[in-house]
Design a protein around this motif. Sequence first.
Motif, PDB file in Angstrom:
ATOM      1  N   PRO A  82       5.743   2.617   4.988  1.00  0.00           N
ATOM      2  CA  PRO A  82       6.674   1.669   4.359  1.00  0.00           C
ATOM      3  C   PRO A  82       5.958   0.632   3.483  1.00  0.00           C
ATOM      4  O   PRO A  82       6.481   0.228   2.454  1.00  0.00           O
ATOM      5  N   ALA A  83       4.759   0.225   3.873  1.00  0.00           N
ATOM      6  CA  ALA A  83       4.028  -0.758   3.062  1.00  0.00           C
ATOM      7  C   ALA A  83       3.677  -0.206   1.686  1.00  0.00           C
ATOM      8  O   ALA A  83       3.644  -0.947   0.695  1.00  0.00           O
TER       9      ALA A  83
ATOM     10  N   ASP B 162       7.104  -0.474  -5.142  1.00  0.00           N
ATOM     11  CA  ASP B 162       8.386  -0.957  -5.672  1.00  0.00           C
ATOM     12  C   ASP B 162       8.262  -2.389  -6.199  1.00  0.00           C
ATOM     13  O   ASP B 162       8.931  -2.758  -7.177  1.00  0.00           O
ATOM     14  N   ALA B 163       7.400  -3.190  -5.564  1.00  0.00           N
ATOM     15  CA  ALA B 163       7.175  -4.549  -6.062  1.00  0.00           C
ATOM     16  C   ALA B 163       6.606  -4.501  -7.486  1.00  0.00           C
ATOM     17  O   ALA B 163       6.961  -5.330  -8.340  1.00  0.00           O
TER      18      ALA B 163
ATOM     19  N   SER C 196       5.413   6.857  -9.365  1.00  0.00           N
ATOM     20  CA  SER C 196       6.220   5.709  -9.812  1.00  0.00           C
ATOM     21  C   SER C 196       5.721   5.121 -11.124  1.00  0.00           C
ATOM     22  O   SER C 196       6.439   4.334 -11.755  1.00  0.00           O
TER      23      SER C 196
ATOM     24  N   VAL D 233      -1.084  -5.444  -5.189  1.00  0.00           N
ATOM     25  CA  VAL D 233      -0.342  -4.181  -5.050  1.00  0.00           C
ATOM     26  C   VAL D 233      -1.292  -3.063  -4.610  1.00  0.00           C
ATOM     27  O   VAL D 233      -0.965  -2.252  -3.727  1.00  0.00           O
TER      28      VAL D 233
ATOM     29  N   THR E 197       8.234  12.212  -0.347  1.00  0.00           N
ATOM     30  CA  THR E 197       7.688  10.891   0.016  1.00  0.00           C
ATOM     31  C   THR E 197       8.139  10.452   1.418  1.00  0.00           C
ATOM     32  O   THR E 197       7.988   9.283   1.762  1.00  0.00           O
ATOM     33  N   LYS E 198       8.661  11.386   2.218  1.00  0.00           N
ATOM     34  CA  LYS E 198       9.237  10.933   3.485  1.00  0.00           C
ATOM     35  C   LYS E 198       8.194  10.534   4.515  1.00  0.00           C
ATOM     36  O   LYS E 198       8.531   9.843   5.472  1.00  0.00           O
TER      37      LYS E 198
ATOM     38  N   ARG F   9       5.538   1.936   0.025  1.00  0.00           N
ATOM     39  CA  ARG F   9       6.789   1.885  -0.743  1.00  0.00           C
ATOM     40  C   ARG F   9       7.077   0.460  -1.225  1.00  0.00           C
ATOM     41  O   ARG F   9       7.435   0.242  -2.390  1.00  0.00           O
ATOM     42  N   PHE F  10       6.901  -0.522  -0.341  1.00  0.00           N
ATOM     43  CA  PHE F  10       7.208  -1.900  -0.718  1.00  0.00           C
ATOM     44  C   PHE F  10       6.259  -2.395  -1.809  1.00  0.00           C
ATOM     45  O   PHE F  10       6.675  -3.104  -2.732  1.00  0.00           O
TER      46      PHE F  10
ATOM     47  N   TYR G  31       2.966   8.374  -4.052  1.00  0.00           N
ATOM     48  CA  TYR G  31       4.129   7.524  -4.373  1.00  0.00           C
ATOM     49  C   TYR G  31       3.792   6.553  -5.496  1.00  0.00           C
ATOM     50  O   TYR G  31       4.616   6.305  -6.386  1.00  0.00           O
TER      51      TYR G  31
END
Lengths: 255, 255
Positions: free
Chosen positions: B129-130, B136-137, B66, B227, B124-125, B132-133, B62
Amino acid sequence: MNVAPVFSDIDDSPLESAEAMEARLFEIGARRYHNLHPFHRMLHSGKLNKGQVQAWALNRFYYQSSIPIKDAHVLSRFRDRNIRLEWRKRIEDHDGIAGDEGGIERWFILTDGLGLDRAYVESTKGILPATRFAVDAYVNFVAQRSPLEAIASSLTELFAPTLHEERIVGMLEHYDFITPDVMAYFKRRMTQAPEDAQFALKYVKENARNPEERQAVCDALIFKTNVLWVQLDALYHAYVSGHVPPGAFRPEVNG
Amino acid sequence: MNVAPVFSDIDDSPLESAEAMEARLFEIGARRYHNLHPFHRMLHSGKLNKGQVQAWALNRFYYQSSIPIKDAHVLSRFRDRNIRLEWRKRIEDHDGIAGDEGGIERWFILTDGLGLDRAYVESTKGILPATRFAVDAYVNFVAQRSPLEAIASSLTELFAPTLHEERIVGMLEHYDFITPDVMAYFKRRMTQAPEDAQFALKYVKENARNPEERQAVCDALIFKTNVLWVQLDALYHAYVSGHVPPGAFRPEVNG
């Protein structure tokens, strides 16, 4: 702005009615709300020491203090004045109005009671980076996704009162550093959260009009359960397992 | 869009020159780069099992996938065509050009080699969650902060080649499921990263013109080390300590 998250642990068969969606929302809450997290079980049963409770209150302050910013984004998404009036109550609940100091001030009563310096708490300089990323993800979500998803992401409030009741009883019973007055935040939320949640639930039931929109509502709730869960995972890793990341709060130094 | 982060573990005395800033940047790398993280120590010394290595590669996808989105945001911040031309190379490095499949494709060679289904990785399912956060940050940071800070946040690349060399040697030595061809991504980054890092370092030295801007450059690098660190903390908590969050990859089921 990135690809939509996809989630694998919840049934994703097509939601053909508002009632089917409502049932799915409650299933998500029953399986993913952070009342199930081991850190909360420890918090409520007296298994944490004071430094660990300080770390929780310090980190959770970043969440609390970001909620009015989040709600201002939600408010900004609606041309319908009635929705803005309804949603403005949430900002007032947290930031205060004449005669009511508001939820953020009540959170300071908790951190004061735990012996944390108010300027240190307000600076947010000791919080875990994962807390910041999770909370900021929530703020960005409501700013960037559809207004329907923005409202749906608040639906964790459906499950909050039970958790708050358990917390008040458990923390008062188990910690000699917790007194009724420092629990004022949670007592107040027990009446505020149900009213807010009922408005949001009614809104999504009326405004999600096909299976895709109903699925988006459910995914927004799953996203929000992740926002809450990640914060407790990070607290557990840092302050129960003992892996405090560089620069974060250390109870023996900052507490 | 929220308050600026404040960091407490690094000296923050005023930076009066580009050289002082450069020294501080290397101090940040020496104290906060994720080569220091216990998960990487385990990865490189053969202490992880195949499922844990799968979880690392799956989540890291991920981040990898990105990066071109992040770099497109950076590129969009500059009216200076020369900077855009320079930065476009990074998008090409990851997305590919004629005759070079690119870094994302090379990452799939790694996940293929680990026996992960390519469609599952790409969806990416199963990621945390961490992850992704945190990722994305990073994307939001370069979109929302100043162009100077956007470039500065790439400076972790100054420290990447040593880590990649250690990784290639360590993983080839310790894991029978790792072969030289699946390490192609890291081999290629050993020549790409230093070129990119030198451009970014030169840019921030020339364009941060007062102590406040130099501090912003350092804070952007600290942000980026967070990050990276958060991603490894989340992997450790889920797959070493054994607290896999709801909906995430489980090696025994998805591996």
